[in-house]
Design an enzyme around this catalytic site. Structure first.
Site, mmCIF file in Angstrom:
data_model
loop_
_atom_site.group_PDB
_atom_site.id
_atom_site.type_symbol
_atom_site.label_atom_id
_atom_site.label_comp_id
_atom_site.label_asym_id
_atom_site.label_seq_id
_atom_site.Cartn_x
_atom_site.Cartn_y
_atom_site.Cartn_z
ATOM 1 N N LEU A 143 56.274 44.569 38.252
ATOM 2 C CA LEU A 143 55.505 45.790 37.986
ATOM 3 C C LEU A 143 54.741 45.487 36.701
ATOM 4 O O LEU A 143 55.279 45.545 35.605
ATOM 5 C CB LEU A 143 56.423 47.003 37.835
ATOM 6 C CG LEU A 143 57.092 47.463 39.120
ATOM 7 C CD1 LEU A 143 58.082 48.586 38.849
ATOM 8 C CD2 LEU A 143 56.065 47.898 40.145
ATOM 9 N N ALA A 144 53.484 45.137 36.860
ATOM 10 C CA ALA A 144 52.698 44.433 35.846
ATOM 11 C C ALA A 144 52.198 45.323 34.710
ATOM 12 O O ALA A 144 51.005 45.610 34.607
ATOM 13 C CB ALA A 144 51.533 43.727 36.527
ATOM 14 N N CYS A 145 53.104 45.733 33.845
ATOM 15 C CA CYS A 145 52.721 46.578 32.712
ATOM 16 C C CYS A 145 51.820 45.830 31.732
ATOM 17 O O CYS A 145 51.153 46.459 30.906
ATOM 18 C CB CYS A 145 53.956 47.155 32.022
ATOM 19 S SG CYS A 145 55.216 45.954 31.620
ATOM 20 N N HIS A 146 51.758 44.495 31.844
ATOM 21 C CA HIS A 146 50.830 43.742 30.993
ATOM 22 C C HIS A 146 49.372 44.074 31.340
ATOM 23 O O HIS A 146 48.485 43.812 30.538
ATOM 24 C CB HIS A 146 51.088 42.235 31.106
ATOM 25 C CG HIS A 146 50.944 41.675 32.480
ATOM 26 N ND1 HIS A 146 51.982 41.663 33.388
ATOM 27 C CD2 HIS A 146 49.879 41.120 33.111
ATOM 28 C CE1 HIS A 146 51.559 41.107 34.509
ATOM 29 N NE2 HIS A 146 50.278 40.780 34.380
ATOM 30 N N ARG A 147 49.133 44.694 32.494
ATOM 31 C CA ARG A 147 47.768 45.043 32.916
ATOM 32 C C ARG A 147 47.290 46.372 32.330
ATOM 33 O O ARG A 147 46.190 46.809 32.631
ATOM 34 C CB ARG A 147 47.697 45.114 34.442
ATOM 35 C CG ARG A 147 47.959 43.786 35.121
ATOM 36 C CD ARG A 147 47.920 43.874 36.621
ATOM 37 N NE ARG A 147 48.356 42.615 37.212
ATOM 38 C CZ ARG A 147 48.936 42.509 38.387
ATOM 39 N NH1 ARG A 147 49.139 43.590 39.126
ATOM 40 N NH2 ARG A 147 49.307 41.332 38.840
#
Length: 189
Positions: free
Chosen positions: A156-160
């Site tokens: 779940l790409a919270c870096h985005r």
């Protein structure tokens, strides 16, 4: 007199417990990813934990409290997540097929993470946009808290997620990792 169990017998025990479905959470440490060592935990419902802090003792109590007391290090149940992470880091995977297990999170957090899962590889969104999509336009700060507590970063790409002005803001794994992941995806030059 202290007796010890051989490593081979110990591994057979762990594999048998996992194969028989006797574990609430199986976890392993992936020591050599491009972003450093990762602790990965899985349940029967999916991946429930990816942590940039690979020391198991920091996670075992939390995993047991959230998912059940039968938490054991066992590599086989983690293999699918390991493979998908390897493919992602090699630039061969843009979408994860493993399901994130976020059942234990509050409803708002789950809604935010559901919207986060829709943010495409190589793109970014803002905290405010996620708040609006999750049904609470004014909750950008709350979305930041959800991102900070995301139990399965990378999948779940919270870096985005970036600030409203496009600036990179905090990341639980450290800003350097956020930059590294965004560069891997081509979202940063």
């Amino acid at each position: 007199m202290t007796e010890t169990v051989s490593l081979a017998l110990d591994e057979r025990f762990r594999a048998a417990a996992a194969a028989e479905g006797l574990l609430d959470v199986a976890y392993d440490v992936l020591p050599d990813t491009p972003v450093g060592a990762l602790l990965v935990g899985v349940t029967d419902h999916g991946v429930c934990r990816i942590s940039f802090d690979p020391e198991p003792e920091h996670h075992l109590e939390l995993l047991a409290r959230l998912h059940g007391p039968r938490v054991l290090r066992s590599s086989k149940p983690v293999d699918r997540v390991r493979l998908e992470l390897d493919e992602y880091f090699a630039g061969k995977r843009q979408h994860f097929d493993v399901e994130p297990d976020v059942r234990v999170m509050p409803e708002f957090n789950r809604r935010v993470l559901e919207q986060l899962a829709r943010v495409e590889y190589g793109t970014t969104t803002t905290y405010g946009s996620l708040a609006e999509l999750a049904g609470n336009r004014g909750a950008a700060r709350a979305v930041g808290t959800v991102m900070n507590r995301n139990p399965v970063p990378i999948v779940l790409a919270c870096h985005r997620v970036v600030g409203a002005n496009g600036n990179l803001t905090g990341y639980a794994g450290g800003l350097e990792r956020k930059v590294q992941l965004l560069r891997l995806e081509g979202a940063l030059l």
